[in-house]
Design a protein around this motif. Structure first.
Motif, PDB file in Angstrom:
ATOM      1  N   ALA A  98       0.722  -1.233  -0.036  1.00 55.89           N
ATOM      2  CA  ALA A  98       0.054   0.114  -0.072  1.00 55.89           C
ATOM      3  C   ALA A  98       0.773   1.192   0.051  1.00 55.89           C
ATOM      4  N   ARG A  99       1.813   1.062   0.674  1.00 56.29           N
ATOM      5  CA  ARG A  99       2.729   2.424   0.754  1.00 56.29           C
ATOM      6  C   ARG A  99       3.378   2.528  -0.583  1.00 56.29           C
ATOM      7  N   LEU A 100       3.939   1.430  -1.345  1.00 53.28           N
ATOM      8  CA  LEU A 100       4.557   1.918  -2.621  1.00 53.28           C
ATOM      9  C   LEU A 100       3.473   2.478  -3.592  1.00 53.28           C
ATOM     10  N   LEU A 101       2.183   1.813  -3.560  1.00 51.63           N
ATOM     11  CA  LEU A 101       1.188   2.597  -4.400  1.00 51.63           C
ATOM     12  C   LEU A 101       1.036   3.975  -4.097  1.00 51.63           C
ATOM     13  N   GLU A 102       1.191   4.263  -2.786  1.00 49.32           N
ATOM     14  CA  GLU A 102       1.102   5.896  -2.253  1.00 49.32           C
ATOM     15  C   GLU A 102       1.990   6.747  -2.732  1.00 49.32           C
ATOM     16  N   SER A 103       3.279   6.151  -2.661  1.00 47.98           N
ATOM     17  CA  SER A 103       4.639   7.191  -2.977  1.00 47.98           C
ATOM     18  C   SER A 103       4.633   7.156  -4.323  1.00 47.98           C
ATOM     19  N   ASP A 104       4.539   5.990  -5.069  1.00 49.06           N
ATOM     20  CA  ASP A 104       4.919   6.097  -6.465  1.00 49.06           C
ATOM     21  C   ASP A 104       3.781   6.063  -7.594  1.00 49.06           C
ATOM     22  N   PHE A 105       2.908   5.811  -7.032  1.00 49.39           N
ATOM     23  CA  PHE A 105       1.507   5.986  -8.071  1.00 49.39           C
ATOM     24  C   PHE A 105       0.608   7.222  -7.774  1.00 49.39           C
ATOM     25  N   TYR A 106      -0.012   7.216  -6.393  1.00 49.10           N
ATOM     26  CA  TYR A 106      -0.850   8.217  -6.152  1.00 49.10           C
ATOM     27  C   TYR A 106      -0.020   9.816  -6.244  1.00 49.10           C
ATOM     28  N   ALA A 107       1.210   9.758  -5.437  1.00 46.76           N
ATOM     29  CA  ALA A 107       1.876  10.977  -5.368  1.00 46.76           C
ATOM     30  C   ALA A 107       2.210  11.766  -6.484  1.00 46.76           C
ATOM     31  N   PRO A 108       2.669  10.953  -7.581  1.00 45.37           N
ATOM     32  CA  PRO A 108       2.838  11.531  -8.877  1.00 45.37           C
ATOM     33  C   PRO A 108       1.659  11.934  -9.484  1.00 45.37           C
ATOM     34  N   LEU A 109       0.455  11.340  -9.210  1.00 50.61           N
ATOM     35  CA  LEU A 109      -0.923  11.587  -9.894  1.00 50.61           C
ATOM     36  C   LEU A 109      -1.214  12.976  -9.329  1.00 50.61           C
ATOM     37  N   LEU A 110      -1.248  12.994  -8.196  1.00 53.82           N
ATOM     38  CA  LEU A 110      -1.588  14.467  -7.378  1.00 53.82           C
ATOM     39  C   LEU A 110      -0.759  15.462  -7.677  1.00 53.82           C
ATOM     40  N   LEU A 111       0.479  15.351  -8.207  1.00 48.54           N
ATOM     41  CA  LEU A 111       1.499  16.228  -8.692  1.00 48.54           C
ATOM     42  C   LEU A 111       1.186  16.855 -10.198  1.00 48.54           C
ATOM     43  N   GLY A 112       0.503  15.890 -10.712  1.00 50.33           N
ATOM     44  CA  GLY A 112      -0.062  16.302 -11.946  1.00 50.33           C
ATOM     45  C   GLY A 112       1.183  15.367 -13.168  1.00 50.33           C
ATOM     46  N   LYS A 113       1.843  14.637 -12.538  1.00 54.04           N
ATOM     47  CA  LYS A 113       2.834  13.982 -13.717  1.00 54.04           C
ATOM     48  C   LYS A 113       2.302  12.595 -13.921  1.00 54.04           C
ATOM     49  N   SER A 114       2.836  12.125 -15.034  1.00 52.37           N
ATOM     50  CA  SER A 114       2.377  11.203 -15.952  1.00 52.37           C
ATOM     51  C   SER A 114       2.734   9.769 -15.238  1.00 52.37           C
ATOM     52  N   SER A 115       1.827   8.690 -15.191  1.00 45.75           N
ATOM     53  CA  SER A 115       2.209   7.343 -14.430  1.00 45.75           C
ATOM     54  C   SER A 115       2.169   6.459 -15.525  1.00 45.75           C
ATOM     55  N   SER A 116       2.902   5.345 -15.414  1.00 44.89           N
ATOM     56  CA  SER A 116       3.153   4.203 -16.299  1.00 44.89           C
ATOM     57  C   SER A 116       3.053   2.915 -15.556  1.00 44.89           C
ATOM     58  N   THR A 117       2.849   1.950 -16.480  1.00 43.21           N
ATOM     59  CA  THR A 117       3.142   0.691 -15.896  1.00 43.21           C
ATOM     60  C   THR A 117       4.610  -0.101 -16.213  1.00 43.21           C
ATOM     61  N   ASN A 118       5.321   0.693 -16.749  1.00 46.09           N
ATOM     62  CA  ASN A 118       6.721   0.698 -17.134  1.00 46.09           C
ATOM     63  C   ASN A 118       7.573   0.858 -15.906  1.00 46.09           C
ATOM     64  N   GLY A 119       7.097   1.569 -15.101  1.00 50.14           N
ATOM     65  CA  GLY A 119       7.842   2.091 -13.860  1.00 50.14           C
ATOM     66  C   GLY A 119       8.409   1.102 -12.975  1.00 50.14           C
ATOM     67  N   THR A 120       9.417   1.507 -12.209  1.00 48.87           N
ATOM     68  CA  THR A 120      10.062   0.482 -11.411  1.00 48.87           C
ATOM     69  C   THR A 120       9.164   0.042 -10.266  1.00 48.87           C
ATOM     70  N   TRP A 121       8.393   1.022  -9.724  1.00 48.81           N
ATOM     71  CA  TRP A 121       7.058   0.445  -8.640  1.00 48.81           C
ATOM     72  C   TRP A 121       6.256  -0.500  -9.377  1.00 48.81           C
TER      73      TRP A 121
END
Length: 228
Positions: A98-121
């Motif tokens: 859950a913490r990994l999703l918060e820090s590497d998925f939701y946090a970038p979304l809230l900052l307006g950054k793009s997310s990708s399933t190719n990421g390390t997370w």
């Protein structure tokens, strides 16, 4: 070219709404599971507190009551600590996801950054689902729970036990009387007293050693999922 480099060179595909929705449901599931195991941790601690309270009541119910319940409750609290350490390993695993999703998925979304399933997370999370494993050893888990809760319970148990020897049936006038009061059947009081000193010294040393192990492990960790 290695598979890892090839994966990094692939163009990142932005997540569609369906994928984001699926990950949102996944996050809710991990939070639920971590909350469930967190409540189980609290239950074990409550058992230790209640049994210690019962032993205190039995020991101090009258001045002729035996201090034996305080000895036995120390052993029982140790058993509860082992149970809780096992439960903590499950909690730690779900909380890390859950913490990994918060820090590497939701946090970038809230900052307006793009997310990708190719990421390390995403790779770390996928690997953890494919090969589930504990992120912490039983020894380190026991050390964490000991430092958080059980050290206080065991400290109260020790103070209550030696307090019982000191004041009942009458206040001590000589230290040798404590050995007489500590005797349990055929077991001499000095052996019981020595066993208590060894027991409480052992858990203090265990708490210190596992704290150092935790610090050393965090310095060498290779994955942010192992930080929890």
């Amino acid at each position: 070219m290695t598979d890892e480099n090839a994966e990094e060179d692939r163009p990142k595909k932005e997540m569609d709404p369906g994928t984001i929705g699926a990950i949102a449901h996944l996050y809710r599931a991990e939070v639920f599971r971590s909350t469930h195991w967190r409540s189980r941790l609290d239950n074990t601690t409550n058992w230790a507190v209640v049994t210690t309270g019962i032993a205190l009541s039995a020991t101090f119910s009258n001045r002729d009551a035996s201090p034996l319940p305080m000895v036995l409750v120390g052993l029982l609290v140790t058993v509860f600590l082992i149970f809780e350490a096992r439960r903590y390993r499950y909690y730690n695993m779900f909380r890390a996801r859950a913490r990994l999703l918060e820090s590497d998925f939701y946090a970038p979304l809230l900052l307006g950054k793009s997310s990708s399933t190719n990421g390390t997370w995403a790779r770390m999370l996928a690997d953890d689902y494919e090969t589930p494993h504990y992120h912490i050893s039983l020894v380190r888990a026991a050390g964490r729970r000991l430092r958080s809760n059980y050290s206080w319970i065991l400290a109260i148990q020790a103070i209550a036990y030696f307090g019982k020897l000191a004041i009942h049936p009458v206040p001590l006038t000589e230290f040798s009387q404590a050995f007489e009061r500590a005797a349990i059947g055929p077991v001499p009081g000095y052996l019981v007293f020595l066993a208590g000193v060894v027991f409480h010294t052992s858990w203090i040393v265990f708490a210190i050693v596992t704290l150092r192990l935790d610090k050393r492990y965090r310095k060498k960790r290779k994955s942010p999922m192992q930080a929890i």
